[in-house]
Design a protein around this motif. Structure first.
Motif, PDB file in Angstrom:
ATOM      1  N   ALA A   9       5.361  99.351  11.879  1.00 23.00           N
ATOM      2  CA  ALA A   9       6.391 100.069  12.635  1.00 23.00           C
ATOM      3  C   ALA A   9       7.079  99.056  13.537  1.00 23.00           C
ATOM      4  O   ALA A   9       6.419  98.212  14.147  1.00 23.00           O
ATOM      5  CB  ALA A   9       5.784 101.185  13.479  1.00 23.00           C
ATOM      6  N   VAL A  10       8.403  99.118  13.604  1.00 19.94           N
ATOM      7  CA  VAL A  10       9.190  98.177  14.402  1.00 19.94           C
ATOM      8  C   VAL A  10       9.846  98.918  15.552  1.00 19.94           C
ATOM      9  O   VAL A  10      10.439  99.988  15.354  1.00 19.94           O
ATOM     10  CB  VAL A  10      10.266  97.483  13.542  1.00 19.94           C
ATOM     11  N   VAL A  11       9.746  98.342  16.755  1.00 19.91           N
ATOM     12  CA  VAL A  11      10.385  98.930  17.932  1.00 19.91           C
ATOM     13  C   VAL A  11      11.706  98.214  18.173  1.00 19.91           C
ATOM     14  O   VAL A  11      11.735  97.006  18.435  1.00 19.91           O
ATOM     15  CB  VAL A  11       9.489  98.796  19.176  1.00 19.91           C
ATOM     16  N   GLY A  12      12.794  98.960  18.078  1.00 25.35           N
ATOM     17  CA  GLY A  12      14.106  98.393  18.366  1.00 25.35           C
ATOM     18  C   GLY A  12      14.968  98.290  17.126  1.00 25.35           C
ATOM     19  O   GLY A  12      14.477  98.117  16.008  1.00 25.35           O
ATOM     20  N   MET A  13      16.288  98.380  17.342  1.00 28.26           N
ATOM     21  CA  MET A  13      17.239  98.232  16.245  1.00 28.26           C
ATOM     22  C   MET A  13      18.353  97.269  16.625  1.00 28.26           C
ATOM     23  O   MET A  13      19.492  97.406  16.177  1.00 28.26           O
ATOM     24  CB  MET A  13      17.828  99.593  15.874  1.00 28.26           C
ATOM     25  N   GLY A  14      17.998  96.275  17.440  1.00 31.36           N
ATOM     26  CA  GLY A  14      18.980  95.270  17.825  1.00 31.36           C
ATOM     27  C   GLY A  14      18.977  94.096  16.856  1.00 31.36           C
ATOM     28  O   GLY A  14      18.396  94.147  15.766  1.00 31.36           O
ATOM     29  N   MET A  15      19.600  93.002  17.295  1.00 28.78           N
ATOM     30  CA  MET A  15      19.743  91.820  16.457  1.00 28.78           C
ATOM     31  C   MET A  15      18.393  91.226  16.083  1.00 28.78           C
ATOM     32  O   MET A  15      18.199  90.747  14.960  1.00 28.78           O
ATOM     33  CB  MET A  15      20.595  90.788  17.196  1.00 28.78           C
ATOM     34  N   SER A  16      17.436  91.245  17.015  1.00 27.38           N
ATOM     35  CA  SER A  16      16.113  90.696  16.726  1.00 27.38           C
ATOM     36  C   SER A  16      15.494  91.379  15.520  1.00 27.38           C
ATOM     37  O   SER A  16      14.965  90.727  14.609  1.00 27.38           O
ATOM     38  CB  SER A  16      15.203  90.857  17.949  1.00 27.38           C
ATOM     39  N   HIS A  21      13.707  89.708  11.874  1.00 24.14           N
ATOM     40  CA  HIS A  21      12.383  90.207  11.518  1.00 24.14           C
ATOM     41  C   HIS A  21      12.356  91.037  10.238  1.00 24.14           C
ATOM     42  O   HIS A  21      11.636  90.703   9.295  1.00 24.14           O
ATOM     43  CB  HIS A  21      11.791  90.999  12.693  1.00 24.14           C
ATOM     44  N   VAL A  22      13.108  92.113  10.195  1.00 20.83           N
ATOM     45  CA  VAL A  22      13.018  93.000   9.031  1.00 20.83           C
ATOM     46  C   VAL A  22      13.364  92.296   7.714  1.00 20.83           C
ATOM     47  O   VAL A  22      12.695  92.549   6.699  1.00 20.83           O
ATOM     48  CB  VAL A  22      13.863  94.272   9.244  1.00 20.83           C
ATOM     49  N   PRO A  23      14.363  91.401   7.667  1.00 15.79           N
ATOM     50  CA  PRO A  23      14.608  90.719   6.385  1.00 15.79           C
ATOM     51  C   PRO A  23      13.373  89.996   5.840  1.00 15.79           C
ATOM     52  O   PRO A  23      13.125  90.034   4.623  1.00 15.79           O
ATOM     53  CB  PRO A  23      15.729  89.730   6.731  1.00 15.79           C
ATOM     54  N   PHE A  24      12.603  89.372   6.708  1.00 17.55           N
ATOM     55  CA  PHE A  24      11.393  88.678   6.254  1.00 17.55           C
ATOM     56  C   PHE A  24      10.277  89.666   5.914  1.00 17.55           C
ATOM     57  O   PHE A  24       9.534  89.468   4.949  1.00 17.55           O
ATOM     58  CB  PHE A  24      10.927  87.694   7.328  1.00 17.55           C
ATOM     59  N   VAL A  98       2.754  92.623  17.174  1.00 14.94           N
ATOM     60  CA  VAL A  98       3.582  91.420  17.076  1.00 14.94           C
ATOM     61  C   VAL A  98       4.675  91.556  18.126  1.00 14.94           C
ATOM     62  O   VAL A  98       5.310  92.602  18.230  1.00 14.94           O
ATOM     63  CB  VAL A  98       4.206  91.272  15.682  1.00 14.94           C
ATOM     64  N   VAL A  99       4.892  90.483  18.915  1.00 19.04           N
ATOM     65  CA  VAL A  99       5.833  90.542  20.024  1.00 19.04           C
ATOM     66  C   VAL A  99       6.856  89.419  19.892  1.00 19.04           C
ATOM     67  O   VAL A  99       6.493  88.268  19.642  1.00 19.04           O
ATOM     68  CB  VAL A  99       5.119  90.411  21.385  1.00 19.04           C
ATOM     69  N   GLU A 100       8.112  89.763  20.081  1.00 20.57           N
ATOM     70  CA  GLU A 100       9.146  88.737  20.182  1.00 20.57           C
ATOM     71  C   GLU A 100       8.844  87.831  21.374  1.00 20.57           C
ATOM     72  O   GLU A 100       8.186  88.229  22.333  1.00 20.57           O
ATOM     73  CB  GLU A 100      10.523  89.393  20.396  1.00 20.57           C
ATOM     74  N   LYS A 101       9.331  86.594  21.306  1.00 26.08           N
ATOM     75  CA  LYS A 101       9.207  85.739  22.478  1.00 26.08           C
ATOM     76  C   LYS A 101      10.293  86.130  23.483  1.00 26.08           C
ATOM     77  O   LYS A 101      11.339  86.671  23.088  1.00 26.08           O
ATOM     78  CB  LYS A 101       9.299  84.260  22.081  1.00 26.08           C
ATOM     79  N   PRO A 102      10.084  85.870  24.768  1.00 25.92           N
ATOM     80  CA  PRO A 102       8.841  85.466  25.409  1.00 25.92           C
ATOM     81  C   PRO A 102       7.851  86.617  25.397  1.00 25.92           C
ATOM     82  O   PRO A 102       8.250  87.780  25.495  1.00 25.92           O
ATOM     83  CB  PRO A 102       9.279  85.122  26.838  1.00 25.92           C
TER      84      PRO A 102
END
Length: 370
Positions: A9-16, A21-24, A98-102
């Motif tokens: 499950a992914v939190v967020g629908m922005g550029m990140s 992330h989702v393409p990979f 899994v967390v985006e940096k930072p």
């Protein structure tokens, strides 16, 4: 027997989420199965996630709703000041994260998350993808091969020119984890830690160099990490200063990237890894392009050696490989084995601690011990 892909499950629908992330995730179906996306503004009639990824993807409005689903791991791609609360909630629910940096706005929070993950034997992966930049892989190979000898000075740049406020307002708002040190500095410091380990001292110059927007939010930084000679530890005979710097008023093309000076040679590299720009331009289609992650020849670095100091050798760049980070995280998740992670959560926490010290050093005008 092949391992089953982990349910994501992914939190967020922005550029990140949509670019990095989702393409990979979708490109590695043997490791990941995208089950759900948390999109706060979605309704039954309207959803960016559903439009982009199809009706099979569950779209929910909150992390609580996502945790109620049959998932294994939550990917947090929301803004920086939400990382700690969301990641802690996921870990306490017994799910991998899994967390985006930072990773978090403070090192205290980051070390707390690392402790919870360790106690629960859960994966806490941080997206320090720039360990797989083409330029960094090239530099790391040269150092490992001894082409530079023992380093005395190392400078890592992430410069650009932007003399207007950022359109992404939250990145330049006075929020926890905002500013250039957390944004770009976290990448450069992570690479330095990967190369040299923890420094002894930190000297920072962190500022809002344009005097734009909120003046307390830095847009530029110069951070010296001091390494003492310590032959008993790793054979180092020379002191080293490793510098991370990011200027937002650097009008050069191409921009400098690495300058490494050693006893046997020096390496100079310009230009930024192309994976980000390719993903932004082409999205998931970039992954199918034969030119993906490959430096153009005009951006190859130069190696200066003792034998021919006036005749630098052009070094063909290694191919970048952001996919390797996803593959490593997928392996750790499938094996339920956090020890397999290449980027350790404690390393991500130390990165935040060094950012804190750099900002404190800048405020106080002095060098600080780690």
């Amino acid at each position: 027997m092949a391992m089953q892909p982990v349910k994501v499950a992914v939190v967020g629908m922005g550029m990140s989420t949509t670019v990095f992330h989702v393409p990979f995730i979708l490109s590695l179906p043997d490791k990941f199965k995208l089950e759900a996306i948390v999109e706060r503004s979605a309704t039954a009639e309207s959803s960016k996630a559903r439009d982009k990824y199809g009706p099979a993807i569950k779209v929910v409005n909150s992390l609580e709703q996502a945790l109620a689903l049959d998932i294994d791991v939550v990917w947090i791609c929301s803004i920086n000041d939400t990382h700690y609360d969301f990641a802690k909630q996921v870990l306490l629910a017994g799910k991998h994260v899994v967390v985006e940096k930072p990773v978090t706005p403070t090192s205290e929070q980051a070390y707390e998350l690392a402790k919870i993950a360790h106690e629960k034997n859960l994966v806490l992966a941080v997206y320090q993808n720039r360990r797989w930049d083409a330029d960094y892989l090239t530099l790391k190979k040269l150092i490992a091969e001894g082409k530079l000898g023992e380093l005395s000075e190392f400078t890592s740049h992430f410069d650009r020119y932007k003399n207007v406020p950022n359109a992404k307002v939250w990145k330049e708002s006075p929020l926890p984890g905002a500013g250039a040190t957390f944004d770009l500095g976290s990448h450069l410091i992570d690479q330095i830690l990967d190369l040299f380990g923890a420094p002894k001292r930190v000297t920072g110059f962190v500022r809002n160099s344009r005097l734009l927007g909120h003046l307390e939010v830095p847009d530029s930084f110069l951070i010296h990490l001091h390494y003492d000679a310590d032959a008993s530890k790793d054979g180092r005979k020379l002191p080293l200063i490793a510098t991370a710097r990011g200027s937002i008023l650097s009008l050069t093309t191409p921009q400098q990237r690495f300058i490494a000076k050693g006893t046997q040679g020096s390496f100079v590299k310009c230009g930024v890894d192309v994976q980000e720009s390719q993903l932004v331009a082409k999205g998931a289609d970039a992954l199918k392009d034969s030119a993906f992650a490959k430096d153009p020849e005009e951006l190859y670095g130069k190696l200066y050696t003792l034998e021919k100091p006036n005749e630098p050798v052009t070094i063909t760049s290694e191919t970048g490989n952001y996919r390797a980070w996803f593959e490593n995280v997928g392996e750790a998740l499938q094996a339920n084995d956090p020890s397999r992670l290449i980027v350790k959560p404690e390393q991500a926490a130390l990165t935040i601690r060094l950012i804190e010290l750099a900002e404190q050093s800048s405020r106080e005008g002095r060098t600080l011990d780690l």
